[in-house]
Scaffold this motif. Structure first.
Motif, PDB file in Angstrom:
ATOM      1  N   ARG A  37     -11.855 -35.254  10.846  1.00  0.00           N
ATOM      2  CA  ARG A  37     -12.385 -35.335  12.280  1.00  0.00           C
ATOM      3  C   ARG A  37     -13.592 -36.452  12.445  1.00  0.00           C
ATOM      4  N   ASP A  40     -13.898 -42.695  10.656  1.00  0.00           N
ATOM      5  CA  ASP A  40     -13.903 -43.647  11.533  1.00  0.00           C
ATOM      6  C   ASP A  40     -12.533 -44.105  11.946  1.00  0.00           C
ATOM      7  N   ARG A  50       1.167 -38.704  10.142  1.00  0.00           N
ATOM      8  CA  ARG A  50       0.547 -39.205  11.434  1.00  0.00           C
ATOM      9  C   ARG A  50       0.539 -38.103  12.557  1.00  0.00           C
ATOM     10  N   LEU A  54      -2.210 -35.500  14.210  1.00  0.00           N
ATOM     11  CA  LEU A  54      -2.475 -35.595  15.668  1.00  0.00           C
ATOM     12  C   LEU A  54      -2.238 -34.190  16.214  1.00  0.00           C
ATOM     13  N   LYS A  58      -5.781 -32.345  16.209  1.00  0.00           N
ATOM     14  CA  LYS A  58      -5.973 -32.781  17.561  1.00  0.00           C
ATOM     15  C   LYS A  58      -7.231 -34.106  17.386  1.00  0.00           C
ATOM     16  N   ILE A  59      -6.991 -35.174  16.325  1.00  0.00           N
ATOM     17  CA  ILE A  59      -7.439 -36.212  15.956  1.00  0.00           C
ATOM     18  C   ILE A  59      -7.023 -37.233  16.901  1.00  0.00           C
ATOM     19  N   ASP A  60      -8.148 -38.076  17.583  1.00  0.00           N
ATOM     20  CA  ASP A  60      -7.981 -39.118  18.404  1.00  0.00           C
ATOM     21  C   ASP A  60      -6.634 -40.166  17.771  1.00  0.00           C
ATOM     22  N   PRO A  61      -5.685 -40.305  18.640  1.00  0.00           N
ATOM     23  CA  PRO A  61      -4.431 -41.107  18.064  1.00  0.00           C
ATOM     24  C   PRO A  61      -5.046 -42.600  17.645  1.00  0.00           C
ATOM     25  N   ASN A  62      -6.089 -42.957  18.346  1.00  0.00           N
ATOM     26  CA  ASN A  62      -6.476 -44.346  18.083  1.00  0.00           C
ATOM     27  C   ASN A  62      -7.052 -44.493  16.691  1.00  0.00           C
ATOM     28  N   LYS A  63      -7.479 -43.310  16.183  1.00  0.00           N
ATOM     29  CA  LYS A  63      -8.066 -43.395  14.699  1.00  0.00           C
ATOM     30  C   LYS A  63      -7.070 -43.198  13.541  1.00  0.00           C
TER      31      LYS A  63
END
Length: 135
Positions: A37, A40, A50, A54, A58-63
């Motif tokens: 979490r 970067d 992937r 997600l 619930k990790i930011d998809p852009n990361k």
């Protein structure tokens, strides 16, 4: 960070999986999730991994970036298997083999392996399934 899978985390509540045999394994999961979490960027070795990151964390998809594993084809390429290998392992050079490397854990979905092998045998009736790995 690079992530190949989070199968143990996903199945942590399933008692048939025997995921946590020692308390330190639970702590490892907790610390790993915290690190993911805070990362970067995360490289996932498949689209499945992937999506698991997600959906489960619930990790930011852009990361999270999918980067497929690669093979150095100059170093790893098909070779002719010596006759003594076949003799040592009591194998027949003319028999088609399907190789499974892994455990018998429920998460490995061995019933699908057997179903797939059954389909292979329709085309190659003399095919053999070889399983290697810990129980």
């Amino acid at each position: 960070m690079t992530v190949h899978d989070i199968i143990h985390y996903q199945n942590r509540h399933d008692p048939t999986m025997h995921i946590y045999r020692h308390q330190i394994q639970k702590w490892f999961d907790i610390l790993s999730v915290r690190a993911l979490r805070r990362a970067d960027a995360i490289l996932a070795s498949s689209e499945y991994t992937r999506q698991a990151l997600l959906n489960n964390l619930k990790i930011d998809p852009n990361k999270v970036h999918r980067v497929y594993l690669g093979v150095n084809t100059a170093q790893f390429r098909p070779i002719t298997i010596p006759d003594d290998f076949f003799a040592r392992h009591h194998l027949n050079r003319t028999t088609p083999y399907i190789l499974y490397v892994g455990t018998n854990e429920a998460r490995k979905n061995l019933s699908t392996l057997i179903t797939a092998f059954s389909a292979v045998q329709k085309t190659y009736p003399n095919a053999k399934l070889l399983k290697v790995g810990n129980i």
